[in-house]
Design an enzyme around this catalytic site. Structure first.
Site, mmCIF file in Angstrom:
data_model
loop_
_atom_site.group_PDB
_atom_site.id
_atom_site.type_symbol
_atom_site.label_atom_id
_atom_site.label_comp_id
_atom_site.label_asym_id
_atom_site.label_seq_id
_atom_site.Cartn_x
_atom_site.Cartn_y
_atom_site.Cartn_z
ATOM 1 C CB SER A 179 -0.577 -0.390 0.786
ATOM 2 O OG SER A 179 -0.331 0.224 2.731
ATOM 3 C CG HIS B 204 -4.236 -0.856 -1.007
ATOM 4 N ND1 HIS B 204 -4.721 0.539 -2.008
ATOM 5 C CD2 HIS B 204 -3.950 -0.663 0.057
ATOM 6 C CE1 HIS B 204 -4.731 0.858 -0.292
ATOM 7 N NE2 HIS B 204 -3.969 0.357 0.247
ATOM 8 C CE LYS C 206 -7.690 0.883 2.178
ATOM 9 N NZ LYS C 206 -6.864 -0.516 2.994
HETATM 10 C C1 LIG Z 1 -6.334 -1.152 4.198
HETATM 11 C C2 LIG Z 1 -6.109 -2.296 4.668
HETATM 12 C C3 LIG Z 1 -6.543 -3.364 5.282
HETATM 13 C C4 LIG Z 1 -8.604 -3.029 6.074
HETATM 14 O O1 LIG Z 1 -9.081 -3.138 5.504
HETATM 15 P P1 LIG Z 1 -10.305 -2.364 6.471
HETATM 16 O O2 LIG Z 1 -11.194 -2.658 5.931
HETATM 17 O O3 LIG Z 1 -10.183 -1.096 6.416
HETATM 18 O O4 LIG Z 1 -10.199 -3.471 7.418
HETATM 19 C C5 LIG Z 1 -6.515 -4.729 5.433
HETATM 20 N N1 LIG Z 1 -5.195 -4.342 4.825
HETATM 21 C C6 LIG Z 1 -4.447 -3.897 3.523
HETATM 22 C C7 LIG Z 1 -3.138 -3.909 2.755
HETATM 23 C C8 LIG Z 1 -5.177 -2.767 3.399
HETATM 24 O O5 LIG Z 1 -4.786 -1.902 2.792
#
Ligand SMILES: *Cc1c(COP(=O)(O)O)cnc(C)c1O
Length: 404
Positions: A192, A220, A250
């Site tokens: 990310s 992502h 996301k």
């Molecule tokens: C944003 C993210 C999460 C968390 O996801 P949520 O649905 O916001 O709890 C988990 N893993 C990665 C790699 C992320 O970028």
């Protein structure tokens, strides 16, 4: 009596004194390419709303309709009386969309990672993790209390093989129950902070060679890679990755998490996953919006294509201006600045210039690797992107990141 929590309050005071205390800007409009933030209209360059779904009329209408039909709250955990027809429909739609045997809808990506790891991995099992994995994977491993943890250098397949050899030796021993430890390789799909893609085909090959299972957290990549279907589809690895975790917070613009995999494994997770058994299921509105998003993406890849077009346009623009955008292979576009204070100042100046882009700095990335992470979306027009690039150019010269 002294307040036992006093050290924490002192930490806050200290952080404020040192300028390390973060304040959170207040958004006063719906998500979109432009936002009203702290009273000011600014170009949005830092949300994960890749496809613009967070304010998409089709998703909003689907959510409102569902709330009218099903009410606003699920009422209980799904194993009791909260297993809505909508949850089941979303899981079927997601499994079809991702070409997976089964999908399991959860209330977030973080929760999905905990379910994915804690439910099948215990003290005596072995986890192998990329050094840049997301905090939620790291915490899921902690919650599972796995003692044997190996970290490999970021996306370094030689180093992965080295730790796999050690793990395989360890796995020759037996657990207290007489079975052999499970070896799990776990990785982010898209990293990310840098936007590079995990070398999943190589990871799968090595896992097979050493008898390990694989888990990918595609937060992502969901809605972004593979025409929106995620990293497994992108690499055509259907059925070869044991556990694919995704999030809807996301690109899908809402909230929720998913685990996709073999039918029997999903069944096991549903029987034993503690954050599923003891925490209420996803809301009606989010679930309905997810179903609608899958419908939209199944019909057409045009939003995903627009996102990638915009990302390419932006990266080219930054390069032309003389900025370093690192190693990204995805729409995530880090503008590398290095110094923590520079990144902070840069972001503040961008805001003055009408661009909202938050700095990413230690401890989110290594010390001295601070950056502004620019997130394009399908809802940006070329004119929006040009506006953003012009602001970066002005601030870059003002702060002497760019030559005059
Ligand atoms: C944003 C993210 C999460 C968390 O996801 P949520 O649905 O916001 O709890 C988990 N893993 C990665 C790699 C992320 O970028």
């Amino acid at each position: 009596m002294i307040d036992p929590l006093k050290p924490y309050y002192e930490t806050i005071a200290e952080m404020k004194a040192k300028g390390l205390y973060t304040t959170h800007r207040v958004v006063e409009s719906p998500q979109g390419s432009w936002l009203k933030v702290d009273g000011k209209r600014v170009l949005n360059f830092c949300s994960n709303n890749y496809l613009g779904f967070a304010s998409d009329k089709r998703l909003i209408d689907a959510a409102i309709r569902a709330v009218r039909d099903f009410g606003i709250g699920p009422g209980a955990v799904r194993p009791l009386s909260g297993n809505l027809k909508l949850h089941v429909a979303a899981e079927e739609a997601l499994a079809r969309f991702k070409h997976a045997e089964a999908a399991f809808l959860l209330s977030g990506g973080f929760i999905a990672n905990i379910v994915a790891i804690q439910t099948i991995m215990g003290k005596e099992d072995i986890v192998i993790s990329d050094e840049l994995n997301h905090a939620s994977i790291i915490d899921a491993i902690k919650i599972a209390q796995v003692k044997n943890k190996f970290i490999y250098k970021h996306s370094d397949m030689k180093d992965l093989e080295r730790v796999l050899q050690e793990a395989a030796k360890l796995a020759k021993g037996k657990k207290a129950d007489g079975t052999h430890p499970i070896i799990m390789i776990t990785t982010d799909g898209v990293f990310s902070m840098d936007g590079d893609i995990a070398k999943l085909p190589a990871i799968v090959r090595l896992a097979k060679k050493y008898g390990a299972i694989t888990m990918v957290d595609d937060a992502h990549g969901e809605g972004v890679l593979g025409g929106g279907r995620g990293i497994v589809h992108h690499f055509n690895l259907h059925g070869k990755v044991d556990i694919e975790v995704g999030t809807f917070s996301k690109a899908f613009g809402v909230l929720g998490g998913v685990i996709a995999g073999k039918k029997e494994l999903i069944e096991y997770y549903k029987q034993k996953g503690r954050p599923f058994l003891f925490s209420t299921g996803l809301t009606v509105a989010d679930t309905a919006a997810i179903i609608e998003a899958v419908k939209v993406l199944t019909k057409s890849a045009s939003l995903v294509n627009k996102l990638w077009d915009n990302a390419e346009y932006l990266k080219k623009g930054f390069k032309r201006l003389g900025f370093d955008t690192g190693v990204s292979e995805t729409p995530i576009t880090p503008v590398m600045l290095g110094d923590e204070n520079l990144a902070k100042n840069f972001s503040a100046k961008l805001f003055e210039n009408g661009v909202f882009a938050t700095p990413i700095k230690y401890p989110m990335v290594a010390l001295g690797k601070a950056r502004i992470r620019v997130m394009p979306s399908a809802s940006h027009s070329k004119k929006d992107l040009d506006f953003g690039l012009a602001a970066f150019s002005r601030v870059g010269r003002e702060l002497k990141v760019l030559k005059i």
